[in-house]
Scaffold this motif. Sequence first.
Motif, PDB file in Angstrom:
ATOM      1  N   PHE A  51       2.721  -2.122   3.037  1.00 24.19           N
ATOM      2  CA  PHE A  51       4.152  -2.105   3.304  1.00 24.19           C
ATOM      3  C   PHE A  51       4.717  -3.498   3.566  1.00 24.19           C
ATOM      4  N   THR A  52       3.876  -4.512   3.553  1.00 22.55           N
ATOM      5  CA  THR A  52       4.391  -5.880   3.628  1.00 22.55           C
ATOM      6  C   THR A  52       4.920  -6.351   2.268  1.00 22.55           C
ATOM      7  N   THR A  53       4.660  -5.596   1.225  1.00 18.63           N
ATOM      8  CA  THR A  53       5.208  -5.890  -0.103  1.00 18.63           C
ATOM      9  C   THR A  53       6.572  -5.223  -0.243  1.00 18.63           C
ATOM     10  N   PRO A  54       7.616  -5.964  -0.519  1.00 22.31           N
ATOM     11  CA  PRO A  54       8.934  -5.348  -0.696  1.00 22.31           C
ATOM     12  C   PRO A  54       8.912  -4.290  -1.795  1.00 22.31           C
ATOM     13  N   GLY A  55       9.579  -3.156  -1.527  1.00 26.27           N
ATOM     14  CA  GLY A  55       9.647  -2.091  -2.523  1.00 26.27           C
ATOM     15  C   GLY A  55       8.317  -1.433  -2.810  1.00 26.27           C
ATOM     16  N   VAL A  56       7.463  -1.345  -1.799  1.00 20.20           N
ATOM     17  CA  VAL A  56       6.107  -0.835  -2.045  1.00 20.20           C
ATOM     18  C   VAL A  56       6.117   0.621  -2.510  1.00 20.20           C
ATOM     19  N   ALA A  57       7.120   1.403  -2.135  1.00 21.96           N
ATOM     20  CA  ALA A  57       7.168   2.789  -2.606  1.00 21.96           C
ATOM     21  C   ALA A  57       7.263   2.836  -4.128  1.00 21.96           C
ATOM     22  N   ASP A  58       8.059   1.950  -4.709  1.00 26.80           N
ATOM     23  CA  ASP A  58       8.154   1.889  -6.170  1.00 26.80           C
ATOM     24  C   ASP A  58       6.836   1.423  -6.781  1.00 26.80           C
ATOM     25  N   VAL A  59       6.180   0.472  -6.125  1.00 27.35           N
ATOM     26  CA  VAL A  59       4.875  -0.002  -6.591  1.00 27.35           C
ATOM     27  C   VAL A  59       3.878   1.155  -6.611  1.00 27.35           C
ATOM     28  N   LEU A  60       3.852   1.927  -5.534  1.00 28.28           N
ATOM     29  CA  LEU A  60       2.952   3.077  -5.456  1.00 28.28           C
ATOM     30  C   LEU A  60       3.269   4.094  -6.546  1.00 28.28           C
ATOM     31  N   ALA A  61       4.546   4.369  -6.747  1.00 25.64           N
ATOM     32  CA  ALA A  61       4.946   5.360  -7.742  1.00 25.64           C
ATOM     33  C   ALA A  61       4.531   4.928  -9.144  1.00 25.64           C
ATOM     34  N   GLN A  62       4.716   3.659  -9.466  1.00 23.72           N
ATOM     35  CA  GLN A  62       4.317   3.158 -10.782  1.00 23.72           C
ATOM     36  C   GLN A  62       2.813   3.261 -10.977  1.00 23.72           C
ATOM     37  N   ALA A  63       2.061   2.893  -9.947  1.00 22.82           N
ATOM     38  CA  ALA A  63       0.604   2.973 -10.047  1.00 22.82           C
ATOM     39  C   ALA A  63       0.136   4.413 -10.145  1.00 22.82           C
ATOM     40  N   ALA A  64       0.769   5.302  -9.381  1.00 24.61           N
ATOM     41  CA  ALA A  64       0.379   6.708  -9.382  1.00 24.61           C
ATOM     42  C   ALA A  64       0.653   7.365 -10.729  1.00 24.61           C
ATOM     43  N   ALA A  65       1.749   6.969 -11.374  1.00 22.07           N
ATOM     44  CA  ALA A  65       2.118   7.574 -12.655  1.00 22.07           C
ATOM     45  C   ALA A  65       1.083   7.293 -13.734  1.00 22.07           C
ATOM     46  N   ALA A  66       0.351   6.185 -13.588  1.00 18.23           N
ATOM     47  CA  ALA A  66      -0.636   5.804 -14.607  1.00 18.23           C
ATOM     48  C   ALA A  66      -2.055   5.803 -14.048  1.00 18.23           C
ATOM     49  N   ARG A  67      -2.257   6.494 -12.946  1.00 19.75           N
ATOM     50  CA  ARG A  67      -3.564   6.444 -12.286  1.00 19.75           C
ATOM     51  C   ARG A  67      -4.661   7.053 -13.152  1.00 19.75           C
ATOM     52  N   ARG A  68      -5.752   6.317 -13.311  1.00 20.03           N
ATOM     53  CA  ARG A  68      -6.903   6.803 -14.070  1.00 20.03           C
ATOM     54  C   ARG A  68      -7.664   7.859 -13.276  1.00 20.03           C
ATOM     55  N   PRO A  69      -8.267   8.833 -13.943  1.00 17.70           N
ATOM     56  CA  PRO A  69      -9.164   9.758 -13.249  1.00 17.70           C
ATOM     57  C   PRO A  69     -10.288   8.985 -12.563  1.00 17.70           C
ATOM     58  N   GLY A  70     -10.595   9.376 -11.343  1.00 20.79           N
ATOM     59  CA  GLY A  70     -11.672   8.722 -10.610  1.00 20.79           C
ATOM     60  C   GLY A  70     -11.250   7.522  -9.812  1.00 20.79           C
ATOM     61  N   THR A  71      -9.991   7.097  -9.971  1.00 22.55           N
ATOM     62  CA  THR A  71      -9.475   5.994  -9.166  1.00 22.55           C
ATOM     63  C   THR A  71      -8.537   6.545  -8.100  1.00 22.55           C
ATOM     64  N   HIS A  72      -8.321   5.753  -7.045  1.00 27.74           N
ATOM     65  CA  HIS A  72      -7.558   6.257  -5.906  1.00 27.74           C
ATOM     66  C   HIS A  72      -6.600   5.196  -5.388  1.00 27.74           C
ATOM     67  N   LEU A  73      -5.492   5.675  -4.887  1.00 30.01           N
ATOM     68  CA  LEU A  73      -4.368   4.828  -4.520  1.00 30.01           C
ATOM     69  C   LEU A  73      -3.918   5.153  -3.102  1.00 30.01           C
ATOM     70  N   GLY A  74      -3.739   4.111  -2.279  1.00 31.02           N
ATOM     71  CA  GLY A  74      -3.305   4.339  -0.909  1.00 31.02           C
ATOM     72  C   GLY A  74      -2.254   3.346  -0.467  1.00 31.02           C
ATOM     73  N   ALA A  75      -1.713   3.601   0.705  1.00 28.36           N
ATOM     74  CA  ALA A  75      -0.709   2.725   1.309  1.00 28.36           C
ATOM     75  C   ALA A  75      -1.253   2.160   2.602  1.00 28.36           C
ATOM     76  N   GLY A  76      -1.038   0.852   2.804  1.00 28.38           N
ATOM     77  CA  GLY A  76      -1.522   0.193   4.010  1.00 28.38           C
ATOM     78  C   GLY A  76      -0.402  -0.406   4.835  1.00 28.38           C
ATOM     79  N   THR A  77      -0.783  -0.909   6.001  1.00 31.59           N
ATOM     80  CA  THR A  77       0.166  -1.414   6.994  1.00 31.59           C
ATOM     81  C   THR A  77       1.238  -0.360   7.263  1.00 31.59           C
ATOM     82  N   VAL A  78       0.807   0.883   7.366  1.00 26.74           N
ATOM     83  CA  VAL A  78       1.716   1.995   7.643  1.00 26.74           C
ATOM     84  C   VAL A  78       1.901   2.086   9.153  1.00 26.74           C
ATOM     85  N   LEU A  79       3.133   1.901   9.605  1.00 25.50           N
ATOM     86  CA  LEU A  79       3.406   1.826  11.040  1.00 25.50           C
ATOM     87  C   LEU A  79       4.166   3.021  11.586  1.00 25.50           C
TER      88      LEU A  79
END
Length: 218
Positions: A51-79
């Motif tokens: 969450f120290t990256t501006p617009g991280v929700a959009d970053v997560l959404a873009q990565a999630a939309a193209a996520r490969r099987p077997g790979t995993h995506l998370g969010a950090g610095t969640v306060l």
Amino acid sequence: MNDQSTDSTDVLHAIAADRVLAVVRAPRVPDPAALCAALADGGIRTVEFTFTTPGVADVLAQAAAARRPGTHLGAGTVLTADQAAAAIDAGAEFLVTPALRPEVAKVAARAGIPVLMGALTPTEVLTAVELGAAAVKIFPAATFGPRYLKDLRGPFPDARLVPSGGVNAGNARAFLELGAFAVCCGTDVVPPDLVAAGGAEAEIRDRAAAFVERMTQD
């Protein structure tokens, strides 16, 4: 919140198998999907965007939309609970906090996803476990070194301890040999300037592969 297509145990299984996850902390991430693919090609299948990256929700959404099987995506610095909910809505499969954040743990529990909760002292480690943390992120790990992790393993032999902060190719194996469940790699693999510039997927793939090789070599 969006339904999670991945069982929460899959995330922990991937981290346990690879014994490493990448923490991306950069001022911008031009192509999140390409970055995650490069890391996976280098042997690191689990990626945390913070969450120290501006617009991280959009970053997560873009990565999630193209996520490969077997790979995993998370969010950090969640306060906060709101950040936790936004991250899950964007596709995060796990959450990471830098400190004890009970409200984040509650959101993760309701969504059925794991939280890696930040701690340092024995009291904080115990509190994180009691709050339901799937693993405990020991931060700042390099400041105290691998032997401190071994000391924590004494009273908490069943806790999944994940050192973060200053972990690099030169010390990752020592942390693992002294009881780490996995390690977090940051600037050693995903330097902020390199990530922000974009177009460096080949170099990041090679950095990831080099980190994994040194971490696992006999």
